[in-house]
Design an enzyme around this catalytic site. Structure first.
Site, PDB file in Angstrom:
ATOM      1  N   ASN A 209       0.856  -1.185   0.000  1.00 22.05           N
ATOM      2  CA  ASN A 209       0.000   0.000   0.000  1.00 22.05           C
ATOM      3  C   ASN A 209       0.889   1.231   0.000  1.00 22.05           C
ATOM      4  O   ASN A 209       2.107   1.120   0.215  1.00 22.05           O
ATOM      5  CB  ASN A 209      -0.946  -0.023   1.214  1.00 22.05           C
ATOM      6  CG  ASN A 209      -0.186  -0.105   2.515  1.00 22.05           C
ATOM      7  OD1 ASN A 209       0.537   0.819   2.876  1.00 22.05           O
ATOM      8  ND2 ASN A 209      -0.330  -1.218   3.229  1.00 22.05           N
ATOM      9  N   ASP A 278      -3.127  -6.956   4.504  1.00 26.61           N
ATOM     10  CA  ASP A 278      -3.989  -7.937   5.178  1.00 26.61           C
ATOM     11  C   ASP A 278      -3.872  -9.344   4.610  1.00 26.61           C
ATOM     12  O   ASP A 278      -4.291 -10.309   5.248  1.00 26.61           O
ATOM     13  CB  ASP A 278      -5.456  -7.491   5.070  1.00 26.61           C
ATOM     14  CG  ASP A 278      -5.706  -6.200   5.851  1.00 26.61           C
ATOM     15  OD1 ASP A 278      -5.038  -6.004   6.878  1.00 26.61           O
ATOM     16  OD2 ASP A 278      -6.558  -5.410   5.419  1.00 26.61           O
ATOM     17  N   LYS A 288       4.275 -27.824 -11.484  1.00 31.22           N
ATOM     18  CA  LYS A 288       3.473 -28.211 -12.629  1.00 31.22           C
ATOM     19  C   LYS A 288       3.382 -27.090 -13.658  1.00 31.22           C
ATOM     20  O   LYS A 288       3.458 -27.306 -14.874  1.00 31.22           O
ATOM     21  CB  LYS A 288       2.078 -28.620 -12.162  1.00 31.22           C
ATOM     22  CG  LYS A 288       1.155 -29.039 -13.308  1.00 31.22           C
ATOM     23  CD  LYS A 288      -0.226 -29.387 -12.776  1.00 31.22           C
ATOM     24  CE  LYS A 288      -1.164 -29.730 -13.945  1.00 31.22           C
ATOM     25  NZ  LYS A 288      -2.530 -30.025 -13.473  1.00 31.22           N
ATOM     26  N   LYS A 337     -14.182  -1.295  15.061  1.00 26.60           N
ATOM     27  CA  LYS A 337     -12.800  -1.763  15.207  1.00 26.60           C
ATOM     28  C   LYS A 337     -12.336  -1.620  16.653  1.00 26.60           C
ATOM     29  O   LYS A 337     -11.653  -2.503  17.184  1.00 26.60           O
ATOM     30  CB  LYS A 337     -11.886  -0.967  14.273  1.00 26.60           C
ATOM     31  CG  LYS A 337     -10.487  -1.522  14.149  1.00 26.60           C
ATOM     32  CD  LYS A 337      -9.724  -0.808  13.034  1.00 26.60           C
ATOM     33  CE  LYS A 337      -8.401  -1.509  12.741  1.00 26.60           C
ATOM     34  NZ  LYS A 337      -7.682  -0.896  11.607  1.00 26.60           N
TER      35      LYS A 337
END
Length: 395
Positions: A209, A278, A288, A337
């Site tokens: 960010n 996050d 593969k 929060k």
């Protein structure tokens, strides 16, 4: 915070004397009343008129100069000064001060000062490392002088090593510590996180960010200037490590979590201002894909929620402050929060607000606690940091 402070700068005979013009100019711009004293040898490297122009005060060199308002000048300035810095400080002046020799205006004033006294050596590496200079520096520490360690690098004499005057920003930071704040956080142990983290999904690409780290660094510096013992955990930024604190550099969210977990237990205050990524990318079927040439399959795996972990492992009397950055429903989400993470305070800023956000030098914040919301106007990030610490001290 610096308006009305009296700063006394002593300059001695070193090629680094020219750097002090920038330091003096910065202090004057911040509202300080700056007085400069020079040794006669210093005047051979930079003209006293330079400092008289910058400070609007006579630059004192000669102890017996009669061209000033009558008073005992060295005593008057010693009594007036809030802090004295001798920079650059030569081996000669260091030796004089360490042994009580006062034979010019600068040394006479320095010995008479009762304020904090800072010495920033600058000299040839051999001189700085010599036993006599090191012994004199030990004496000065015994006499309550603070020594600002010199930088290392190429010196004016052509040699490489210790002895270069510390950077101007570092010199100023020591002055700020001495005079900018009352030491109302003395004895407090503070942990601050700052900057972004990076989560790599191949050797050259990563998720991150645009956090600059400026808000977190401002908080760490503000706490340090108020006397706190500060540990700064920083993601990758372009900012220099602040002085007078331990700085731990990390890159990923996992590394930041480890650093916080290892440092948090004895902290009184923890401020999580870092913009942690996050999610970390997980690449599947790598072997593969190399054979078939198929496009990589990438899944995002959530990283450890450091703020939530701190809330769950919060110590007795520990204060935890987190940050919320939103583009909508700012206050509601910040309150959620606060409760969900078991924090004591959330600092919220709306990324849509002009002047707020990651890369700005300013911020517009709301301080949210269980008792309510305090909205602050646009201000510089250092000012915002002081407001946050003031709010924490009231809790």
């Amino acid at each position: 915070m610096l308006k009305g402070k009296n700063i006394l700068i002593g300059i001695t005979g070193s090629i680094a004397a020219y750097k002090m013009a920038d330091a003096v100019s910065t202090l004057v711009k911040q509202g300080c009343d700056v007085y400069v004293m020079m040794t006669e040898n210093a005047a051979n490297f930079i003209n006293p008129i330079t400092f008289e122009t910058l400070t609007s005060h006579k630059c004192l060199v000669d102890t017996f100069d009669r061209n000033f308002n009558y008073n005992i000048e060295h005593v008057a300035l010693a009594d007036k000064a809030d802090v004295l810095m001798v920079a650059p400080a030569t081996a000669n002046v260091i030796g004089k001060l360490a042994n009580g020799i006062a034979d010019d205006m600068l040394t006479t004033t320095a010995i008479a000062c009762r304020c904090p006294k800072l010495i920033a050596p600058a000299m040839n590496t051999g001189m700085y490392d010599s036993l006599v200079v090191q012994d004199n520096l030990k004496k000065l520490k015994k006499y309550d002088y603070e020594i600002i360690e010199p930088d290392s690098g190429r010196l004016a004499c052509g040699t490489t090593g210790r002895g270069r005057l510390a950077p101007v920003d570092e010199l100023l930071e020591h002055i700020y510590y001495a005079v900018r704040h009352e030491k109302d956080m003395a004895g407090k142990k503070v942990l601050v996180t700052a900057g972004p983290t990076r989560e790599y999904f191949d050797p050259v690409r990563y998720i991150t960010n645009p956090s600059s780290g400026r808000m977190g660094y401002s908080l760490a510096k503000a706490a340090m200037r108020r006397g706190a013992d500060v540990t700064l955990v920083s993601g990758p930024t372009e900012l220099s490590d602040p002085v007078r604190m331990k700085t731990i550099r990390v890159e990923t969210a996992a590394q930041m979590f480890d650093a916080v977990r290892d440092s948090y237990s004895d902290r009184d205050i923890i401020i999580m201002s870092a913009a942690v990524a996050d999610y970390t990318p997980v690449v599947y079927n790598e072997n593969k894909l190399k054979k078939t040439g198929d496009t990589k399959t990438v899944e995002l795996k959530q990283t450890t929620d450091i703020l939530a972990w701190l809330g769950e492992n919060k110590g007795e009397d520990m204060f935890i402050c987190g940050f919320a950055m939103e583009t909508e429903e700012l206050i509601e989400r910040a309150r959620k929060k606060l409760n969900d993470k078991k924090a004591d305070m959330i600092i919220a800023n709306n990324l849509n607000t002009p002047g707020a956000g990651f890369v700005e030098d300013t911020n517009v914040i709301s301080i949210i606690t269980k008792d309510g919301v305090k909205e602050l106007p646009l201000m510089s990030k250092p000012e915002a940091a002081d407001n946050i610490l003031d709010a924490i001290s009231r809790e």
